[in-house]
Design a protein around this motif. Structure first.
Motif, short mmCIF file in Angstrom:
data_model
loop_
_atom_site.label_atom_id
_atom_site.label_comp_id
_atom_site.label_asym_id
_atom_site.label_seq_id
_atom_site.Cartn_x
_atom_site.Cartn_y
_atom_site.Cartn_z
N LYS A 236 -3.17 7.14 -3.95
CA LYS A 236 -3.14 5.99 -3.06
C LYS A 236 -3.30 4.74 -3.92
O LYS A 236 -4.28 4.62 -4.66
N VAL B 132 5.65 7.06 -0.31
CA VAL B 132 5.60 6.67 1.09
C VAL B 132 4.86 5.34 1.19
O VAL B 132 3.77 5.20 0.66
N LEU B 133 5.48 4.38 1.86
CA LEU B 133 4.85 3.08 2.00
C LEU B 133 4.11 2.98 3.33
O LEU B 133 4.59 3.48 4.35
N ALA B 134 2.95 2.37 3.30
CA ALA B 134 2.21 2.13 4.54
C ALA B 134 2.63 0.79 5.12
O ALA B 134 2.64 -0.23 4.43
N LEU B 135 2.97 0.81 6.40
CA LEU B 135 3.44 -0.41 7.06
C LEU B 135 2.28 -1.19 7.65
O LEU B 135 2.23 -2.40 7.63
N SER B 136 1.33 -0.47 8.19
CA SER B 136 0.16 -1.11 8.77
C SER B 136 -0.92 -0.07 8.94
O SER B 136 -0.66 1.12 8.90
N SER B 137 -2.13 -0.56 9.11
CA SER B 137 -3.26 0.35 9.26
C SER B 137 -3.96 0.09 10.58
O SER B 137 -4.82 -0.78 10.67
N TRP C 136 -0.22 14.51 8.18
CA TRP C 136 1.00 13.79 8.53
C TRP C 136 1.32 14.04 9.99
O TRP C 136 1.24 15.18 10.45
N PHE D 110 1.49 5.55 -0.83
CA PHE D 110 1.00 6.89 -1.13
C PHE D 110 2.07 7.58 -1.95
O PHE D 110 3.22 7.67 -1.53
N TYR E 142 -0.71 16.22 -6.75
CA TYR E 142 -1.63 15.10 -6.57
C TYR E 142 -1.11 14.14 -5.50
O TYR E 142 0.10 13.97 -5.32
N LEU E 143 -2.05 13.51 -4.84
CA LEU E 143 -1.73 12.41 -3.93
C LEU E 143 -2.44 11.16 -4.43
O LEU E 143 -3.67 11.14 -4.55
N ARG F 140 -2.49 0.29 -4.51
CA ARG F 140 -2.10 -1.03 -4.01
C ARG F 140 -1.47 -1.81 -5.16
O ARG F 140 -2.02 -1.86 -6.26
N TRP G 132 3.21 11.00 -3.84
CA TRP G 132 3.03 12.43 -4.09
C TRP G 132 3.54 12.74 -5.49
O TRP G 132 4.62 12.28 -5.86
N ILE H 123 -4.77 1.95 -8.78
CA ILE H 123 -5.00 3.21 -8.07
C ILE H 123 -6.36 3.20 -7.39
O ILE H 123 -7.38 3.07 -8.04
N LEU I 285 0.07 8.63 8.76
CA LEU I 285 -0.72 9.42 7.81
C LEU I 285 -2.18 9.19 8.14
O LEU I 285 -2.67 8.06 8.10
N CYS J 183 -5.97 5.53 9.08
CA CYS J 183 -4.77 5.94 9.81
C CYS J 183 -3.69 4.91 9.52
O CYS J 183 -3.83 3.75 9.89
N HIS J 184 -2.66 5.33 8.80
CA HIS J 184 -1.63 4.39 8.37
C HIS J 184 -0.29 4.69 9.04
O HIS J 184 0.11 5.86 9.14
N HIS J 185 0.38 3.64 9.46
CA HIS J 185 1.75 3.76 9.92
C HIS J 185 2.63 3.73 8.68
O HIS J 185 2.54 2.78 7.90
N VAL J 186 3.45 4.75 8.50
CA VAL J 186 4.15 4.88 7.22
C VAL J 186 5.66 5.02 7.37
O VAL J 186 6.18 5.35 8.45
N THR J 187 6.34 4.76 6.26
CA THR J 187 7.79 4.96 6.20
C THR J 187 8.10 6.44 6.02
O THR J 187 7.23 7.24 5.70
N LEU K 154 0.87 -1.18 0.00
CA LEU K 154 0.00 0.00 0.00
C LEU K 154 0.90 1.22 0.00
O LEU K 154 1.69 1.42 0.92
#
Lengths: 150, 150
Positions: free
Chosen positions: A105, A133-138, B68, A66, A102-103, A107, A68, A90, B103, B93-97, A64
């Motif tokens: 998101k 930016v990578l999402a590590l967990s939600s 952020w 994000f 633009y942002l 997968r 920019w 997307i 985020l 709500c994401h934990h991100v790098t 997952l």
DNA sequence: TTGCGGTCATGGATGACATTGACCGCACAA
DNA sequence: TTGTGCGGTCAATGTCATCCATGACCGCAA
């Protein structure tokens, strides 16, 4: 759009397969009345569609990200939007304030897919700069349960 | 989870109220067989729940913001997550790098609500730094239609 | 090849449910 | 007061999900 409508939406957000009679019991209306309100909510566009929440892991989309994006000066904005809309990876693409245009998101199945996506943008002349930016967990799932009765 | 399952998920993403017989016609199965697959998809967690896509405007939530957040050094991470999960304004709500820890994607009725949210974080000692980005428009709607048969 | 077990789809019976139409009551304006 | 429209209830109807018994198919071992 009154409190009853909002409660109906809230209930459906949690479980869209609830029976009309069940919803009716919550809001104090007959199934028919709930059905009529539901029809209006859909017709007015307040409820855009009925759908399912899918676990990304089950679809082999573990990444997952994000992204920019600042468009290049010669980029055709409409073309970029069409490009984004056509890419099934997307999930969202927002026009935003601030440093970036633009942002996105998205997968993907792998980091390589992410690189490929960015390379595609560059090749088509859309990309000025970008930052990923990578999402590590939600910690909070993508649940959107609108405020009930208020 | 084979191609048929993926197709079923894709069809339901577009319209979760499709009749089993209709889905069956698309994938070449009987309604009962589709129902059985659906039951397994839900039981396994691949389909998390049935829900509705709601237009934010209809709910009086015109502001879409990405915030952020860098937690303060003394912040309790678990407490922050609980705080986020409890706030109905927060969609994700994401934990991100990278430079920031989290985020947050949220919808509010006004910019004042956004300020209030940030003030609350600061008051509870969660907030180190933060940066807010507002979304102006979404050229791509939040549709998540997973790739069909592939 | 034959026999066996497990998995998966079929088809029909059944009951629940959405949907529809007729009717009713209330609020509001003429 | 009377007409009109909106939003509700109630009952009838048809569609659909659901369940169960049956049967086809596949891989494996003797």
């Amino acid at each position: 759009m009154d409190d009853i409508d909002r409660t109906i939406i809230s209930l459906l957000s949690q479980d869209a397969r609830r029976a009309l009679s069940d919803i009716g019991a919550h809001v104090g209306l007959s199934p028919s009345a709930v059905n009529e309100r539901l029809r209006r909510l859909v017709a007015s566009g307040a409820i855009q569609r009925f759908t399912v929440a899918v676990e990304a892991q089950a679809l082999d989309l573990p990444i997952l990200a994000f992204v920019w994006i600042a468009l290049s000066e010669r980029a055709d904005e409409a073309a970029f939007r069409a490009h984004a809309a056509a890419d099934p990876q997307i999930e969202e693409c927002h026009h935003v304030t601030g440093e970036w245009s633009y942002l996105v998101k998205m997968r993907t199945g792998s980091l390589a897919d992410l690189e490929t996506f960015l390379a595609g943008l560059k090749q088509q002349g859309f990309l000025g700069r970008s930052q990923t930016v990578l999402a590590l967990s939600s910690p909070v799932p993508g649940v959107f349960v609108p405020p009930c009765a208020g």
